[in-house]
Design an enzyme around this catalytic site. Sequence first.
Site, PDB file in Angstrom:
ATOM      1  N   ASP A 327      28.260  34.993  29.194  1.00  0.00           N
ATOM      2  CA  ASP A 327      28.427  35.640  30.503  1.00  0.00           C
ATOM      3  C   ASP A 327      27.421  35.083  31.517  1.00  0.00           C
ATOM      4  OD1 ASP A 327      29.595  37.869  32.058  1.00  0.00           O
ATOM      5  OD2 ASP A 327      27.530  38.659  32.011  1.00  0.00           O
ATOM      6  N   GLU A 356      30.763  31.046  31.086  1.00  0.00           N
ATOM      7  CA  GLU A 356      31.446  31.604  32.254  1.00  0.00           C
ATOM      8  C   GLU A 356      30.870  30.910  33.491  1.00  0.00           C
ATOM      9  OE1 GLU A 356      30.306  35.451  33.637  1.00  0.00           O
ATOM     10  OE2 GLU A 356      32.023  35.607  35.018  1.00  0.00           O
ATOM     11  N   ASP A 423      37.768  40.088  35.483  1.00  0.00           N
ATOM     12  CA  ASP A 423      36.996  39.885  36.714  1.00  0.00           C
ATOM     13  C   ASP A 423      37.872  39.515  37.907  1.00  0.00           C
ATOM     14  OD1 ASP A 423      34.459  40.433  35.789  1.00  0.00           O
ATOM     15  OD2 ASP A 423      34.107  38.374  35.075  1.00  0.00           O
TER      16      ASP A 423
END
Lengths: 588, 588
Positions: A327, A356, A423
Site C-alpha cells: 500500500d 500500489e 479506491d
Amino acid sequence: MEYAAIHHQPFSTDAYSYDGRTVHIKIRTKKGDADHIRFIWGDPYEYNDGKWSANEQPMRKIAATEMHDYWFAEVVPPFRRLQYAFVVTDDHEDIFFGSSGVCPYNEKTLETIHYYFKFPFVHEADTFQAPEWVKSTVWYQIFPERFANGREDLSPKNALPWGSKDPDVNDFFGGDLQGIVDKLDYLEDLGVNGIYLTPIFSAPSNHKYDTLDYFSIDPHFGDPELFRTLVSQLHQRGMRIMLDAVFNHIGSASPQWQDVVKNGDQSRYKDWFHIHSFPVTDDNYDRFAFTADMPKLNTANPEVQKYLLDIALYWIREFDIDGWRLDVANEVDHVFWKTFRQAVSTEKPDVYILGEIWHSAEPWLRGDEFHAAMNYPFTEPMIEYFADQTISASRMAHRVNAHLMNGMKQANEVMFNLLDSHDTKRLLTRCRNDEKKARALLAFMFAQTGSPCIYYGTEIGLNGENDPLCRKCMVWEKEKQNQDMLQFMKRLIALRKQENTLLTEGHLEWNLLDDKNDFISFSRTLDEKILIYFFNQGNVVQHVSLRELNIDRNKKICDAWTEQPLQHHDVIAVQPGEFLILSAAAPV
Amino acid sequence: MEYAAIHHQPFSTDAYSYDGRTVHIKIRTKKGDADHIRFIWGDPYEYNDGKWSANEQPMRKIAATEMHDYWFAEVVPPFRRLQYAFVVTDDHEDIFFGSSGVCPYNEKTLETIHYYFKFPFVHEADTFQAPEWVKSTVWYQIFPERFANGREDLSPKNALPWGSKDPDVNDFFGGDLQGIVDKLDYLEDLGVNGIYLTPIFSAPSNHKYDTLDYFSIDPHFGDPELFRTLVSQLHQRGMRIMLDAVFNHIGSASPQWQDVVKNGDQSRYKDWFHIHSFPVTDDNYDRFAFTADMPKLNTANPEVQKYLLDIALYWIREFDIDGWRLDVANEVDHVFWKTFRQAVSTEKPDVYILGEIWHSAEPWLRGDEFHAAMNYPFTEPMIEYFADQTISASRMAHRVNAHLMNGMKQANEVMFNLLDSHDTKRLLTRCRNDEKKARALLAFMFAQTGSPCIYYGTEIGLNGENDPLCRKCMVWEKEKQNQDMLQFMKRLIALRKQENTLLTEGHLEWNLLDDKNDFISFSRTLDEKILIYFFNQGNVVQHVSLRELNIDRNKKICDAWTEQPLQHHDVIAVQPGEFLILSAAAPV
C-alpha cells in the site's frame, strides 16, 4: 528531420536485458520523421585490422504516440558486451545518433568510439525477472468486510444486516474469511486463479488500512487456522493468494503509536515515526496524506525495517502466501524496498511483489524492488475512451503505447491491470451503468499484456460511486445477480487463460483507429497465431471483411468468442457497442 | 513550438532529491523554442474547496546544447511530497506538459490529477550523498612501478636503470611504496591532497591489473608495514589515499584460476568464473576484453562476493584507506556493487567509491552504488577543443553542458575529473607537446565542478603516447624537470583549493563562445563571489574591458592568478594561447 526530438536513454527501459542474454533497444524519433533506422552494434573490444568490427541490422517501428515513433531492435551479443549507435534516415539525409547526440554520418564519426552508447555486460543478476505464474493469473480483488459473512459469530456487534444499505464510511456488515472459503467453488467456477485481499490484519476500521497488529488476523475476519484453511484450499485449487501490506503508515491505535503519545520523547518508539516535536499533538508528525490516525513509519530506522521484514516473512513462512501488495508503496524509500525484495525473494523466490503506484513506476521496476505495479496509468486512457468518452480512439492508443514504451517488455508482461478497485468508482458506474460499455472495456483490457484483475462483484453487475460506495456488500442472491454479466465474465476469463501466452508476450499492432466512427482494430501476434480485435464504440454497424485482413489462406479462422469457424470470404457485422475477436492460426 | 522535443524523465537526473529536502527539477525543450517555463507544484493531498492547491514559480534556463535548452527549478515541498507539471510558453502559445505529454493549457487539464508527474516522498535514504572531503580534494594518480625507486633491494631482478629507456609493455624499473614515502614532501609542496595508486597487490606484471593475491602488497612494492607507514604519513599531512580494486577479473596466475586449470569441473573454484566447458582451454571462458590471462570473475556467486567484500574491508580495516577506485567497474553487475557499497560505507562511512566508467555513469550514481566515476566523457570534449582542435568552442561547451545535465548536481560535484591516465596518451602528447595548450586545458578543467586529478609527471612535463609510453619513469632530476610547468601546477592547485567551494558548487554560465576567434568566457558564481574565466585559443590578442562585464561597482576585482588588484575601468589583453581569471567579490 527534427534532431531535437530524437531520444534514447542508455541504461533504462530503452536499453535493458530481457532474459539475461538478449538486449532490447528502443529509440524514439519525431512522428513521421524517420523512414528507417539502422542499429549499429558490436563487442567493444572486437577489432579487425585496427578497425572496430560492427554489425548492422534494421530496427522495427513497434509503436507510435501523438508525438513520436518508437523503433525496436533486439540482439544477443556473443560475449555479453555491447557498444551501439543508430543511423537515422529520412528522405534526404542519414544521421548518426550516439552518446554525443547527432553527428554527421561519415567514416570519422563511425570510428570515434566514445560516440557510441555502451551496454557494458549483460548480467542475469541485473535482469528484471518476475514469477512465471503471474503471467497465467487472472486476479480477483476482495474487500473482505463486504464479500461474504460466513461466521455471524465473528461479526462486529454493530454489524448491519448484509446488503441492507449502501455503505457509509464507518459501517460494518460482517464479511469474513469463512465467507471467502465458502465461495471458493464460485470463484473457481468464475475462472479466476489469483485472489488479492485488501488488509486482513487487526485494525479498528472496516477497511483495515489503519493496522493495529500486523501479526494477527482481525478477530472479525477469523483466526490463523481459518486463514491457513483458506490458503491451503486455494492452493489445492491451483489458486494463489496475495495479501495487502500497509508499511507506509500504521494505525494510531497501534501500541507503538500509543506508546509515543503516552511517553513522548522517552518512548522507545519515538524514532519509529517522523515526529517533528514533543509532546505529540495532532499536527506535528508526518502521516499518510493528512490523515492523523495514520502516522507515517520511519522506514530508514533499522528497528522499523526489522519489524516490517519480520511481518513480511511471517505470513510467507507460516501461511505460504504467494504475493504482497504494498500500500502507498511509492512513498516508502527505495532502500527499504530493496531490502524487502531481497528478504522476501530469498524466503520464497516466486512471491509476487506488487506496489500500489498510480503513476509511472519505472524506478521500482528495475529488477531489485517490485515485480509490478497496479497499472492505473495503463488502463486510465482505456477508461477515458470507453467509459468517459473524453478522448479519441487514437489518443487512447497513443497513451497506451506511451505507457508500454516506458516499461521493459518483461515487466509489462506481469503488471497488475485493473479497471477499478476499492479506491475508485466501480467500473459500471464509470460507464454510467452502460453494461455494454463495461463489457467492451473489460474485453479490451483483458486483451492486453499484463495480468488482468477484476474487483469483486464486477462479474454480477455491482456498481457504486467512489469510496465508500464502491465497497457495497457482494450480492449472492442469484436473482439479484446480473447473470448475463456473469456468463460474459466467465467466457472472457476462460478466453484469456486459453490464449494466455499470446496475450502476455504477443506483439501489439494497431490496425485501425477510426476516430470519426469510433471503430478500433488491433492484433496480438505470437509466432504463427494471431488474435484480431475489433471494437465498435460508434453509432453505426461496422462490417469486417475477412478477405481484406490478408490472413494467410492456409490459416484456420474462427470467432474466438463463440469458437465458431469462419471462412476467409466472410463479412461480419460488428454492432454499435459490440466487439469481435478473430483467431487465425495454422491448422493443428 | 516543437512538442516532440520536450522531455522530462521523472525519477532520474531530471527529478531528484539534492539534500534530503530540496528537489531539483529539469526539463528540456528544443533550443530557442520556449520563452519561459512555469513550474506548477504542490503536495498531492493538499486541496482547498475540492481544488488541488498548486504553487507556481518560473524556471531558470541553466544550460544549452546544440539541440536543447535546459530549464531548472528547485523546491522544498513542505510535507516532502510533490506533484508537478510544466507550462511551456513561446511567443504564441502556452502548453501544459505532464505525465501524459503535451496537453492544452486549460482548466480541465490543470484539474486532471493523473496528468501530473509525481515525486512521492523526499527520502534522505534515497538521496545521493558523497563524502564531503572529496569536494576539497585535488588528486594525484601514481603508477607505482614508475614513480620512484626507494628500495633498490625490493626491485625485480630484471629492473632496468631508472628512466634508462622508454618503457616497453613488460619492462620493470623498480618503483615502490618507499619511493612514494620519500616524495611526500614533494607532493605536499605541489599541493595535491589525494593520492590514487594503480594496483599495488601481488601480481606478475608491472601494472598489477592481473592480480595474484589481493591480500598482499606486491613484494617489489613493499610490505604491509611500509604501506601502513605510507598511509599514516599521508593522513598526518591531511592527505587521502585511494587504492585500485580489480574485481571484474583476476590474474590467470592466481591460485583460484590455476586450481580450475588443474582440476577442471572438480575444482572448488569452477563457479568463480564464467567457464563455458571443461577442461579449460584458452577460449572457452569469459575474460576481460579478449585477454586470456585475465579471466572474468563471477560476481553473482556468493563465495566470490564474500571474497571480494573481505578484500575491500581488509584494506579499510587494516590500513584505513580512504577510497576504492574500481577497475572496469561497468562490466560487473549492479547487484554486487550495491552490496559492495553497503559493506564499505558501513565499515567506514566516508570512503570514496570511484568507478572506472568511460561513458555515461548515471545508473551507478543513483545513491546506492558509486560516489563518482572517472569523468572521461566530461573532459573528452575539452581535450578535443584545446588539444585536438577538432571541435568548435560552442560544440565543446554544448557537450560539457549535456554531460552536466545528465547528472545530479551533487554527483557532478564529486566526479573524478582527469585529462589523462595510465590508459590514455599523456596530456602533453595529446597537445602535440604544446605546453601552453596543456596549461590552458589544465586551467579549464580545474575551473569545473568535480575533483580534479593530475597524472604523475604532468607537473614536470612528462609526455608519452598510449600505453606503455604513457607510463615512463618519473623524472626527479630538477634540471630535467620543466620547472615552469611545476610552478604553474602549484599555482593552479593552490587557486583551486582556495576557491574550492565556489568551483565545486557555483553556477556555470557561458558568457562568450566566439568560434571564429576561438575566444571563450564563462563565469562561476556562488552567492556574492564570481570568478570569470577567459581562454584565448585563437591567433590574435583579445582585450577584456572590465567595464563591459557589468560587475557591481562595490565589488573588488583582481586577477585571481596573480592576485593583483584591478580597476573597474581596466582593459586587459589576453594573448593567443593564454587565459585570464578575474575574481570579483564584495570587499571583506
